[in-house]
Design an enzyme around this catalytic site. Structure first.
Site, PDB file in Angstrom:
ATOM      1  CE1 TYR A  81      41.428  34.990  49.374  1.00 37.92           C
ATOM      2  CE2 TYR A  81      40.010  34.066  47.728  1.00 37.92           C
ATOM      3  CZ  TYR A  81      40.336  35.132  48.420  1.00 37.92           C
ATOM      4  OH  TYR A  81      39.533  36.282  48.528  1.00 37.92           O
TER       5      TYR A  81
ATOM      6  CE  LYS B  61      40.997  36.490  44.374  1.00 38.62           C
ATOM      7  NZ  LYS B  61      39.217  35.994  44.420  1.00 38.62           N
TER       8      LYS B  61
HETATM    9  P1  NAD Z   1      30.649  41.283  40.668  1.00 35.15           P
HETATM   10  O1  NAD Z   1      30.110  40.391  39.558  1.00 35.15           O
HETATM   11  O2  NAD Z   1      29.976  41.073  41.909  1.00 35.15           O
HETATM   12  O3  NAD Z   1      30.887  42.761  40.440  1.00 35.15           O
HETATM   13  C1  NAD Z   1      32.017  42.970  39.241  1.00 35.15           C
HETATM   14  C2  NAD Z   1      31.490  44.484  38.945  1.00 35.15           C
HETATM   15  O4  NAD Z   1      32.185  44.933  37.670  1.00 35.15           O
HETATM   16  C3  NAD Z   1      30.185  44.748  38.650  1.00 35.15           C
HETATM   17  O5  NAD Z   1      29.559  46.043  39.148  1.00 35.15           O
HETATM   18  C4  NAD Z   1      29.997  44.832  37.140  1.00 35.15           C
HETATM   19  O6  NAD Z   1      28.959  45.752  36.781  1.00 35.15           O
HETATM   20  C5  NAD Z   1      31.357  45.596  37.036  1.00 35.15           C
HETATM   21  N1  NAD Z   1      31.724  45.438  35.433  1.00 35.15           N
HETATM   22  C6  NAD Z   1      32.331  46.349  34.736  1.00 35.15           C
HETATM   23  N2  NAD Z   1      32.652  45.925  33.330  1.00 35.15           N
HETATM   24  C7  NAD Z   1      32.191  44.481  33.476  1.00 35.15           C
HETATM   25  C8  NAD Z   1      32.119  43.786  32.500  1.00 35.15           C
HETATM   26  N3  NAD Z   1      32.790  44.089  31.084  1.00 35.15           N
HETATM   27  N4  NAD Z   1      31.599  42.363  32.675  1.00 35.15           N
HETATM   28  C9  NAD Z   1      30.927  42.284  33.869  1.00 35.15           C
HETATM   29  N5  NAD Z   1      31.086  43.345  34.862  1.00 35.15           N
HETATM   30  C10 NAD Z   1      31.627  44.303  34.839  1.00 35.15           C
HETATM   31  O7  NAD Z   1      32.226  40.543  40.918  1.00 35.15           O
HETATM   32  P2  NAD Z   1      32.970  40.698  42.403  1.00 35.15           P
HETATM   33  O8  NAD Z   1      32.674  39.520  43.256  1.00 35.15           O
HETATM   34  O9  NAD Z   1      32.750  42.219  43.089  1.00 35.15           O
HETATM   35  O10 NAD Z   1      34.627  40.472  41.979  1.00 35.15           O
HETATM   36  C11 NAD Z   1      34.979  41.672  41.307  1.00 35.15           C
HETATM   37  C12 NAD Z   1      36.706  41.259  41.617  1.00 35.15           C
HETATM   38  O11 NAD Z   1      36.873  41.292  43.116  1.00 35.15           O
HETATM   39  C13 NAD Z   1      37.260  40.037  41.073  1.00 35.15           C
HETATM   40  O12 NAD Z   1      38.364  40.349  40.414  1.00 35.15           O
HETATM   41  C14 NAD Z   1      37.309  39.161  42.342  1.00 35.15           C
HETATM   42  O13 NAD Z   1      38.322  38.091  42.023  1.00 35.15           O
HETATM   43  C15 NAD Z   1      37.736  40.038  43.302  1.00 35.15           C
HETATM   44  N6  NAD Z   1      37.273  39.500  44.627  1.00 35.15           N
HETATM   45  C16 NAD Z   1      37.975  39.747  45.795  1.00 35.15           C
HETATM   46  C17 NAD Z   1      37.422  38.967  46.855  1.00 35.15           C
HETATM   47  C18 NAD Z   1      38.350  39.042  48.130  1.00 35.15           C
HETATM   48  O14 NAD Z   1      37.931  38.743  49.137  1.00 35.15           O
HETATM   49  N7  NAD Z   1      39.571  39.889  48.087  1.00 35.15           N
HETATM   50  C19 NAD Z   1      36.113  38.670  47.056  1.00 35.15           C
HETATM   51  C20 NAD Z   1      35.324  38.782  45.958  1.00 35.15           C
HETATM   52  C21 NAD Z   1      35.934  39.163  44.868  1.00 35.15           C
END
Ligand code: NAD
Length: 372
Positions: A223, A138
């Site tokens: 959410y 999401k």
């Molecule tokens: P994060 O920044 O911790 O991780 C993102 C990942 O994507 C990194 O490994 C990064 O290297 C990679 N990536 C690939 N291409 C990229 C670019 N062009 N720029 C930046 N990073 C790039 O983020 P996250 O917290 O893991 O969030 C990722 C997704 O998951 C988001 O869409 C977020 O909304 C979702 N999320 C959902 C929940 C949930 O509870 N369902 C919780 C956290 C995050």
């Protein structure tokens, strides 16, 4: 300062939760001998090995119907680490340039896209074209138009599109929904959803409009929207919204800091919602009906979710959300199971249409009518 992790993660519960999550894996009926699962296992590759990807991978260790078998990452050193940690064969590891080749890999069934929001649209469409089921975090996309294109691409490729709505499998949440369906609250009149925390690093992608598509609304306001829909049990027909920005340096043009918004439902019920990147300790749902109420606080963090109704405390089992989600998604993909609250692309699209309307209402100051 509260961090995003503080918001979502309630300390100390994970070990217990991992144990309890195995209730999905075995028959839990008293007197029955527990039988290990012997059915088909969903073989998943995770795309995006960041904070949440790591959490999902850890939670999947306790899955019985789903297994992490591969990764897609732009960082070779991370791929090596994950290979060692999760015993992933080289042939199941890809980067962002070559992952279309997964179409020739019969050992991967689904790809779970866990990258910054703006990348979901293109990446899910590529997953679909490679003939693999897509699970997408999401918000599913940046807007309804993108969401519709993703749904169409998955339909055309005859693959499933699921959205990582982990709360749709959370036991306290499902109990409130069960009680509502049973009429325990009477006619639902009001829902309140508050989602917020003070966000940290000003340079993170979540505060970059191009990668996040907005601000707090895209990340946690969703959410409140999703919760309003599954708690009230109706689709809203109008939206009003007001934005407050106290720090225009950190929250640049198009990146919302705090939005208060309201939804109206066909029955006459109303929802009052708050999404903020600058107010701590907001993770609460409250619903009032003619005959009773339900309160969940925390309501959408990683757990444990706690709550009460006019009948008393909620005492459903505590689970690791992502473990249950992935096991359930295996059943949805292989057996076409229909969960109580859907997690398909159409469900993701409904939230995106409301997000579009919220931003429009903020911009125009007017009430926006929603059409199905
Ligand atoms: P994060 O920044 O911790 O991780 C993102 C990942 O994507 C990194 O490994 C990064 O290297 C990679 N990536 C690939 N291409 C990229 C670019 N062009 N720029 C930046 N990073 C790039 O983020 P996250 O917290 O893991 O969030 C990722 C997704 O998951 C988001 O869409 C977020 O909304 C979702 N999320 C959902 C929940 C949930 O509870 N369902 C919780 C956290 C995050």
């Amino acid at each position: 300062m509260n961090t995003r992790r503080d918001f979502l993660q309630k300390i100390g519960a994970s070990a217990l939760m991992l144990q309890l999550s195995s209730i999905t894996a075995f028959s839990n009926t008293p007197g029955q001998i527990e039988q290990p699962y012997q059915g088909k296992v969903l073989r998943v590759a995770i795309m995006g090995l960041g904070g949440y990807g790591t959490r999902v991978a850890e939670a999947m260790k306790a899955c019985t119907k789903a297994k992490l078998v591969g990764v897609i990452s732009g960082t070779p050193s991370k791929i090596k680490d994950w290979q060692a940690k999760y015993n992933l064969p080289e042939k199941n590891c890809y980067n962002y340039e070559n992952f279309d080749q997964v179409k020739d890999n019969p050992d991967i069934d689904a790809i779970y896209v866990i990258t910054p929001n703006a990348l979901h649209h293109n990446q899910v469409i590529r997953v679909a074209k490679a003939g693999k089921h897509a699970i997408c975090e999401k918000p599913m996309a940046l807007n309804a138009k993108e969401g519709q294109e993703m749904i169409a691409a998955c339909k055309k490729a005859n693959v499933k599109l699921l959205v990582g709505y982990r709360m749709h499998f959370e036991p306290q949440t499902l109990e409130v929904i069960r009680m509502r369906n049973a009429g325990d609250f009477g006619k639902i009149m009001f829902f309140q959803g508050q989602c917020g925390f003070k966000t940290g690093d000003p340079n993170q992608w979540r505060l970059n409009k191009a990668l996040a598509g907005g601000g707090s609304m895209m990340d946690i306001g969703i959410y409140a929207i999703n919760g309003a829909r599954y708690m009230v049990g109706e689709e809203p027909i109008w939206v009003t919204a007001q934005e407050t920005k106290t720090d225009p340096i950190k929250f640049k043009e198009g990146v919302d800091e705090t939005i208060q918004f309201q939804l109206g439902f066909p029955s006459g019920a109303v929802a009052s919602l708050l999404s903020s990147y600058n107010i701590n300790h907001l993770d609460r749902f409250f619903m009032s009906g003619d005959n009773g109420f339900a309160e969940l606080q925390p309501s959408t963090g990683y757990g444990p979710i706690t709550g009460r109704t006019h009948k008393g405390e909620l005492t459903q089992p505590i689970t690791t959300h992502q473990t249950v989600q992935m096991d359930e998604m295996a059943t949805i993909i292989f057996e076409n199971k229909q969960p109580v609250v859907p997690v398909n692309g159409e469900e993701g699209l409904k939230d995106l249409k409301i997000i579009d309307a919220v931003y429009q209402a903020v911009k125009t100051g007017k009430k926006v009518t929603l059409t199905a």
